[in-house]
Design a protein around this motif. Structure first.
Motif, mmCIF file in Angstrom:
data_model
loop_
_atom_site.group_PDB
_atom_site.id
_atom_site.type_symbol
_atom_site.label_atom_id
_atom_site.label_comp_id
_atom_site.label_asym_id
_atom_site.label_seq_id
_atom_site.Cartn_x
_atom_site.Cartn_y
_atom_site.Cartn_z
ATOM 1 N N PRO A 296 -33.889 24.721 -27.754
ATOM 2 C CA PRO A 296 -34.051 25.725 -26.774
ATOM 3 C C PRO A 296 -33.361 24.985 -25.416
ATOM 4 O O PRO A 296 -32.954 23.807 -25.308
ATOM 5 C CB PRO A 296 -35.572 25.474 -26.402
ATOM 6 C CG PRO A 296 -36.158 24.169 -27.149
ATOM 7 C CD PRO A 296 -35.015 24.026 -28.299
ATOM 8 N N THR B 201 -33.463 21.423 -23.404
ATOM 9 C CA THR B 201 -33.740 20.412 -24.305
ATOM 10 C C THR B 201 -32.888 19.109 -23.809
ATOM 11 O O THR B 201 -31.814 19.213 -23.279
ATOM 12 C CB THR B 201 -33.163 20.627 -25.856
ATOM 13 O OG1 THR B 201 -34.014 21.490 -26.332
ATOM 14 C CG2 THR B 201 -33.102 19.338 -26.550
ATOM 15 N N LEU C 132 -37.775 18.014 -26.540
ATOM 16 C CA LEU C 132 -37.967 19.462 -26.424
ATOM 17 C C LEU C 132 -38.504 19.747 -24.979
ATOM 18 O O LEU C 132 -39.419 18.800 -24.437
ATOM 19 C CB LEU C 132 -38.636 20.076 -27.274
ATOM 20 C CG LEU C 132 -37.807 19.877 -28.719
ATOM 21 C CD1 LEU C 132 -38.910 20.575 -29.766
ATOM 22 C CD2 LEU C 132 -36.699 20.790 -28.776
ATOM 23 N N PRO D 55 -41.102 21.702 -22.242
ATOM 24 C CA PRO D 55 -42.379 22.258 -22.431
ATOM 25 C C PRO D 55 -42.084 23.752 -23.016
ATOM 26 O O PRO D 55 -41.366 24.477 -22.686
ATOM 27 C CB PRO D 55 -42.810 22.272 -20.823
ATOM 28 C CG PRO D 55 -42.056 21.180 -20.194
ATOM 29 C CD PRO D 55 -40.818 21.465 -20.710
ATOM 30 N N THR D 56 -43.261 24.353 -23.611
ATOM 31 C CA THR D 56 -43.244 25.731 -24.142
ATOM 32 C C THR D 56 -43.699 26.536 -23.256
ATOM 33 O O THR D 56 -44.213 25.980 -22.076
ATOM 34 C CB THR D 56 -44.201 25.734 -25.462
ATOM 35 O OG1 THR D 56 -45.335 25.250 -24.983
ATOM 36 C CG2 THR D 56 -43.668 25.088 -26.518
ATOM 37 N N PRO D 57 -42.955 27.829 -23.042
ATOM 38 C CA PRO D 57 -42.606 28.435 -24.175
ATOM 39 C C PRO D 57 -41.072 28.033 -24.053
ATOM 40 O O PRO D 57 -40.424 28.079 -23.018
ATOM 41 C CB PRO D 57 -43.029 29.974 -24.171
ATOM 42 C CG PRO D 57 -43.129 30.129 -22.410
ATOM 43 C CD PRO D 57 -43.775 28.797 -22.005
ATOM 44 N N HIS D 58 -40.611 27.891 -25.348
ATOM 45 C CA HIS D 58 -39.105 27.620 -25.441
ATOM 46 C C HIS D 58 -38.242 28.959 -25.030
ATOM 47 O O HIS D 58 -38.602 29.874 -25.749
ATOM 48 C CB HIS D 58 -38.718 27.271 -26.657
ATOM 49 C CG HIS D 58 -39.427 25.562 -26.872
ATOM 50 N ND1 HIS D 58 -39.708 25.031 -28.037
ATOM 51 C CD2 HIS D 58 -39.792 24.757 -26.123
ATOM 52 C CE1 HIS D 58 -39.954 23.976 -27.991
ATOM 53 N NE2 HIS D 58 -40.093 23.726 -26.552
ATOM 54 N N VAL D 59 -37.143 28.778 -24.495
ATOM 55 C CA VAL D 59 -36.067 29.914 -23.954
ATOM 56 C C VAL D 59 -34.889 29.452 -25.066
ATOM 57 O O VAL D 59 -34.438 28.521 -25.137
ATOM 58 C CB VAL D 59 -35.736 29.697 -22.704
ATOM 59 C CG1 VAL D 59 -34.647 30.804 -22.502
ATOM 60 C CG2 VAL D 59 -36.918 29.699 -21.736
ATOM 61 N N PRO D 60 -34.658 30.539 -25.889
ATOM 62 C CA PRO D 60 -33.545 30.360 -26.929
ATOM 63 C C PRO D 60 -32.168 30.199 -26.276
ATOM 64 O O PRO D 60 -32.249 30.905 -25.120
ATOM 65 C CB PRO D 60 -33.741 31.775 -27.886
ATOM 66 C CG PRO D 60 -34.679 32.494 -26.992
ATOM 67 C CD PRO D 60 -35.413 31.748 -25.972
#
Length: 185
Positions: free
Chosen positions: A103, A106, A174, A176-181
């Protein structure tokens, strides 16, 4: 008999001080925080890609470091194309890591010191076909749902500088969520 998955590592490093499609491989490259690869034509705080400079030369440089996965070379070899490190203009050739699945945001620690933040996908251009005709269709395609797939590597900015060499490990942190594609940058 089981085979262990290889650890993520640097397979090759490349740089070029002049604009050209390919970059010669080196024994090492030095990443400079906030700039990119020391001595590379694409290093700087503002965009250095020619087409992007023509649009707006004051844009921030989100493409300081280009990383590509060595596994792509094996994939295109199966279709009759021979590609080796540096030939697609990347600075860092990796192995054992799914670069395209990472994502945005990263952090990649390359070797003992250097840290690169992933900003997005490389948007491959027609120069790839000038290098080897038909190769562009191998690195840009569509999935079964019709979504565009860009497989020519990822781009990043240097958070912490350092020298990297082939064989150096790559550690992945990685965001933090939410991950951005990833999307093109």
């Amino acid at each position: 008999m089981s085979t262990a998955r290889a650890a993520a590592q640097v397979a090759a490093v490349s740089s070029n001080g002049v604009y050209s499609f390919t970059k010669p491989t080196r024994e090492s490259i030095t990443l400079l925080a906030g700039l990119g690869v020391e001595g590379d034509v694409h290093a700087g705080t503002t965009v250095k890609h020619r087409s992007r400079m023509a649009q707006d030369p004051t844009q921030p440089n989100l493409r300081q470091v280009h990383l590509i996965h060595r596994e792509l070379f094996e994939e295109v070899a199966a279709e009759g194309y021979e590609v080796t490190p540096g030939q697609l203009g990347e600075n860092v050739t990796t192995e054992g890591i799914d670069l395209l699945g990472l994502p945005v945001g990263t952090l990649l620690r390359l070797g003992s010191d250097a840290v690169v933040e992933v900003t997005g996908l490389r948007n491959p251009c027609r120069q790839i076909d000038a290098f080897q005709y038909g190769l562009l269709k191998q690195v840009v395609s569509r999935d079964d749902e019709g979504n565009l797939l860009r497989k020519a590597g990822i781009m990043g900015v240097v958070h912490r500088g350092g020298t990297i060499r082939p064989g150096d490990t790559i550690e992945i942190t990685l965001p933090p969520t939410p991950h951005v594609p990833l999307d093109r940058v």
